[in-house]
Design a protein around this motif. Sequence first.
Motif, PDB file in Angstrom:
ATOM      1  N   ARG A   1       0.838  -1.211   0.000  1.00 29.96           N
ATOM      2  CA  ARG A   1       0.000   0.000   0.000  1.00 29.96           C
ATOM      3  C   ARG A   1       0.863   1.248   0.000  1.00 29.96           C
ATOM      4  N   TYR A   2       2.023   1.139   0.611  1.00 28.72           N
ATOM      5  CA  TYR A   2       2.993   2.246   0.613  1.00 28.72           C
ATOM      6  C   TYR A   2       4.356   1.678   0.234  1.00 28.72           C
ATOM      7  N   ALA A   3       5.108   2.475  -0.508  1.00 32.82           N
ATOM      8  CA  ALA A   3       6.418   2.024  -0.964  1.00 32.82           C
ATOM      9  C   ALA A   3       7.511   2.264   0.069  1.00 32.82           C
ATOM     10  N   SER A   4       7.271   3.205   0.988  1.00 29.67           N
ATOM     11  CA  SER A   4       8.305   3.516   1.978  1.00 29.67           C
ATOM     12  C   SER A   4       7.658   4.042   3.259  1.00 29.67           C
ATOM     13  N   ILE A   5       8.485   4.105   4.291  1.00 24.70           N
ATOM     14  CA  ILE A   5       8.010   4.652   5.563  1.00 24.70           C
ATOM     15  C   ILE A   5       7.686   6.133   5.404  1.00 24.70           C
ATOM     16  N   THR A   6       8.485   6.825   4.628  1.00 26.50           N
ATOM     17  CA  THR A   6       8.255   8.249   4.406  1.00 26.50           C
ATOM     18  C   THR A   6       6.900   8.491   3.742  1.00 26.50           C
ATOM     19  N   GLU A   7       6.595   7.694   2.729  1.00 25.35           N
ATOM     20  CA  GLU A   7       5.310   7.825   2.033  1.00 25.35           C
ATOM     21  C   GLU A   7       4.147   7.520   2.990  1.00 25.35           C
ATOM     22  N   MET A   8       4.330   6.498   3.813  1.00 32.64           N
ATOM     23  CA  MET A   8       3.292   6.136   4.777  1.00 32.64           C
ATOM     24  C   MET A   8       3.099   7.245   5.799  1.00 32.64           C
ATOM     25  N   ALA A   9       4.194   7.821   6.287  1.00 32.36           N
ATOM     26  CA  ALA A   9       4.108   8.885   7.284  1.00 32.36           C
ATOM     27  C   ALA A   9       3.346  10.088   6.741  1.00 32.36           C
ATOM     28  N   GLU A  10       3.605  10.428   5.485  1.00 33.76           N
ATOM     29  CA  GLU A  10       2.895  11.552   4.878  1.00 33.76           C
ATOM     30  C   GLU A  10       1.401  11.246   4.742  1.00 33.76           C
ATOM     31  N   ALA A  11       1.080  10.028   4.312  1.00 35.33           N
ATOM     32  CA  ALA A  11      -0.324   9.654   4.116  1.00 35.33           C
ATOM     33  C   ALA A  11      -1.069   9.547   5.448  1.00 35.33           C
ATOM     34  N   GLU A  12      -0.408   9.021   6.461  1.00 38.51           N
ATOM     35  CA  GLU A  12      -1.038   8.841   7.772  1.00 38.51           C
ATOM     36  C   GLU A  12      -0.953  10.106   8.633  1.00 38.51           C
ATOM     37  N   LYS A  13      -0.213  11.095   8.154  1.00 38.10           N
ATOM     38  CA  LYS A  13      -0.030  12.372   8.855  1.00 38.10           C
ATOM     39  C   LYS A  13       0.584  12.192  10.246  1.00 38.10           C
ATOM     40  N   VAL A  14       1.630  11.364  10.300  1.00 37.73           N
ATOM     41  CA  VAL A  14       2.399  11.171  11.530  1.00 37.73           C
ATOM     42  C   VAL A  14       3.875  11.296  11.203  1.00 37.73           C
ATOM     43  N   ASP A  15       4.679  11.428  12.234  1.00 36.52           N
ATOM     44  CA  ASP A  15       6.114  11.587  12.073  1.00 36.52           C
ATOM     45  C   ASP A  15       6.745  10.282  11.588  1.00 36.52           C
ATOM     46  N   ARG A  16       7.705  10.389  10.685  1.00 41.95           N
ATOM     47  CA  ARG A  16       8.389   9.219  10.143  1.00 41.95           C
ATOM     48  C   ARG A  16       9.093   8.430  11.242  1.00 41.95           C
ATOM     49  N   GLY A  17       9.702   9.126  12.186  1.00 40.86           N
ATOM     50  CA  GLY A  17      10.401   8.462  13.290  1.00 40.86           C
ATOM     51  C   GLY A  17       9.455   7.667  14.178  1.00 40.86           C
ATOM     52  N   TYR A  18       8.236   8.177  14.357  1.00 38.08           N
ATOM     53  CA  TYR A  18       7.224   7.479  15.152  1.00 38.08           C
ATOM     54  C   TYR A  18       6.888   6.140  14.507  1.00 38.08           C
ATOM     55  N   ILE A  19       6.671   6.154  13.197  1.00 38.49           N
ATOM     56  CA  ILE A  19       6.368   4.907  12.495  1.00 38.49           C
ATOM     57  C   ILE A  19       7.554   3.955  12.583  1.00 38.49           C
ATOM     58  N   GLY A  20       8.745   4.484  12.451  1.00 42.22           N
ATOM     59  CA  GLY A  20       9.944   3.640  12.549  1.00 42.22           C
ATOM     60  C   GLY A  20      10.054   2.958  13.904  1.00 42.22           C
ATOM     61  N   ARG A  21       9.755   3.701  14.973  1.00 40.89           N
ATOM     62  CA  ARG A  21       9.816   3.106  16.319  1.00 40.89           C
ATOM     63  C   ARG A  21       8.755   2.028  16.489  1.00 40.89           C
ATOM     64  N   LEU A  22       7.553   2.287  15.963  1.00 40.72           N
ATOM     65  CA  LEU A  22       6.497   1.286  16.072  1.00 40.72           C
ATOM     66  C   LEU A  22       6.810   0.053  15.238  1.00 40.72           C
ATOM     67  N   LEU A  23       7.420   0.242  14.079  1.00 38.78           N
ATOM     68  CA  LEU A  23       7.788  -0.908  13.251  1.00 38.78           C
ATOM     69  C   LEU A  23       8.834  -1.782  13.945  1.00 38.78           C
ATOM     70  N   GLN A  24       9.681  -1.178  14.779  1.00 36.38           N
ATOM     71  CA  GLN A  24      10.666  -1.970  15.525  1.00 36.38           C
ATOM     72  C   GLN A  24       9.990  -2.946  16.477  1.00 36.38           C
ATOM     73  N   LEU A  25       8.811  -2.598  16.972  1.00 37.47           N
ATOM     74  CA  LEU A  25       8.103  -3.491  17.897  1.00 37.47           C
ATOM     75  C   LEU A  25       7.705  -4.803  17.234  1.00 37.47           C
ATOM     76  N   THR A  26       7.589  -4.810  15.907  1.00 33.90           N
ATOM     77  CA  THR A  26       7.231  -6.044  15.210  1.00 33.90           C
ATOM     78  C   THR A  26       8.392  -7.037  15.220  1.00 33.90           C
ATOM     79  N   LEU A  27       9.578  -6.595  15.608  1.00 32.75           N
ATOM     80  CA  LEU A  27      10.750  -7.463  15.641  1.00 32.75           C
ATOM     81  C   LEU A  27      10.992  -8.080  17.012  1.00 32.75           C
ATOM     82  N   LEU A  28      10.094  -7.824  17.950  1.00 31.37           N
ATOM     83  CA  LEU A  28      10.245  -8.372  19.294  1.00 31.37           C
ATOM     84  C   LEU A  28      10.045  -9.882  19.297  1.00 31.37           C
TER      85      LEU A  28
END
Length: 130
Positions: A61-88
């Motif tokens: 649905r999105y090609a990159s975290i940056t594209e997703m952050a813009e579409a979701e209207k949230v900070d790119r770093g926030y999405i990156g931190r949340l994506l790290q939780l999937t690696l637990l």
Amino acid sequence: MTAATSITVRVPLAIRHRPGRKTVVTPMTDGVAPVTTRADPTLVKALARGFRYQRMLDEGRYASITEMAEAEKVDRGYIGRLLQLTLLAPELIELALNGGPDPIDPSMIGTKIPLDWNSQRAGRKAPRAK
């Protein structure tokens, strides 16, 4: 024309104050106690969002975290931190969802989470004494 009538509904409940939040406790119905959890709602929400963002990337649905952050209207770093939780490690995620004792050290969320599950387990805080 009929006169307006009012109905009063009484629901027995208790409000328990916990640090930083209130919890509604419902009474037993038909001899069955309500299901309770000690899971941290903030952590559960963060895990859910992280897995949702990962699924959107996996589905293309999105090609990159940056594209997703813009579409979701949230900070790119926030999405990156949340994506790290999937690696637990799976057992740490299960502890978090089941309300286990200190499943994740909060300081792990703001930093790079180690990819090695053994390191994650070792970095976990020791359980609290009750």
